[in-house]
Motif scaffolding. Structure first.
Motif, PDB file in Angstrom:
ATOM      1  N   GLY A  15      -3.981  -1.216  -5.197  1.00 33.94           N
ATOM      2  CA  GLY A  15      -4.520   0.043  -4.721  1.00 33.94           C
ATOM      3  C   GLY A  15      -3.982   0.352  -3.348  1.00 33.94           C
ATOM      4  N   ILE A  16      -4.648   1.263  -2.659  1.00 36.82           N
ATOM      5  CA  ILE A  16      -4.213   1.693  -1.337  1.00 36.82           C
ATOM      6  C   ILE A  16      -5.351   1.496  -0.350  1.00 36.82           C
ATOM      7  N   GLN A  17      -5.025   0.838   0.762  1.00 36.12           N
ATOM      8  CA  GLN A  17      -5.978   0.659   1.852  1.00 36.12           C
ATOM      9  C   GLN A  17      -5.777   1.810   2.832  1.00 36.12           C
ATOM     10  N   VAL A  18      -6.870   2.476   3.191  1.00 36.37           N
ATOM     11  CA  VAL A  18      -6.792   3.623   4.090  1.00 36.37           C
ATOM     12  C   VAL A  18      -7.502   3.258   5.387  1.00 36.37           C
ATOM     13  N   SER A  19      -6.776   3.312   6.500  1.00 40.59           N
ATOM     14  CA  SER A  19      -7.356   2.960   7.788  1.00 40.59           C
ATOM     15  C   SER A  19      -8.126   4.144   8.368  1.00 40.59           C
ATOM     16  N   HIS A  20      -8.723   3.931   9.522  1.00 41.80           N
ATOM     17  CA  HIS A  20      -9.486   4.980  10.184  1.00 41.80           C
ATOM     18  C   HIS A  20      -8.587   6.160  10.568  1.00 41.80           C
ATOM     19  N   SER A  21      -7.337   5.858  10.938  1.00 44.48           N
ATOM     20  CA  SER A  21      -6.385   6.920  11.278  1.00 44.48           C
ATOM     21  C   SER A  21      -5.655   7.446  10.046  1.00 44.48           C
ATOM     22  N   HIS A  22      -6.119   7.090   8.874  1.00 47.01           N
ATOM     23  CA  HIS A  22      -5.619   7.534   7.583  1.00 47.01           C
ATOM     24  C   HIS A  22      -4.189   7.068   7.295  1.00 47.01           C
ATOM     25  N   ILE A  23      -3.811   5.907   7.847  1.00 50.09           N
ATOM     26  CA  ILE A  23      -2.544   5.282   7.489  1.00 50.09           C
ATOM     27  C   ILE A  23      -2.773   4.532   6.186  1.00 50.09           C
ATOM     28  N   ARG A  24      -1.941   4.834   5.196  1.00 48.92           N
ATOM     29  CA  ARG A  24      -2.143   4.265   3.866  1.00 48.92           C
ATOM     30  C   ARG A  24      -1.140   3.151   3.617  1.00 48.92           C
ATOM     31  N   THR A  25      -1.633   1.961   3.260  1.00 45.25           N
ATOM     32  CA  THR A  25      -0.787   0.823   2.929  1.00 45.25           C
ATOM     33  C   THR A  25      -1.246   0.246   1.599  1.00 45.25           C
ATOM     34  N   LYS A  26      -0.311  -0.366   0.886  1.00 50.14           N
ATOM     35  CA  LYS A  26      -0.641  -0.978  -0.392  1.00 50.14           C
ATOM     36  C   LYS A  26      -1.377  -2.293  -0.169  1.00 50.14           C
ATOM     37  N   ARG A  27      -2.312  -2.600  -1.074  1.00 46.81           N
ATOM     38  CA  ARG A  27      -3.040  -3.851  -1.015  1.00 46.81           C
ATOM     39  C   ARG A  27      -3.382  -4.293  -2.422  1.00 46.81           C
TER      40      ARG A  27
END
Length: 63
Positions: A15-27
């Motif tokens: 899936g995709i991890q979404v940080s507080h600043s909305h940077i999306r990385t795969k996880r």
């Protein structure tokens, strides 16, 4: 296969991890697998089983 439950087939989910600043990385999400001695066709063998299958009684453990 490496990270798959021998009873229900539960495996790795991506899936995709979404940080507080909305940077999306795969996880990935790994299943909680335990290496257990269980009875398979009447003989005790070591299999990888997820904890949900262990808790629900789908696995006959070898003593």
């Amino acid at each position: 296969m490496a990270n798959v439950c021998a009873v229900c087939g539960k495996g790795v989910t991506t899936g995709i991890q979404v940080s507080h600043s909305h940077i999306r990385t795969k996880r990935t999400w790994q299943p909680n697998l335990q290496r257990v001695r269980a009875l398979v066709n009447g003989t005790p063998t070591r299999i990888k089983v997820c904890t949900r299958c262990l808790r629900s009684g789908k696995v006959q453990r070898a003593v």
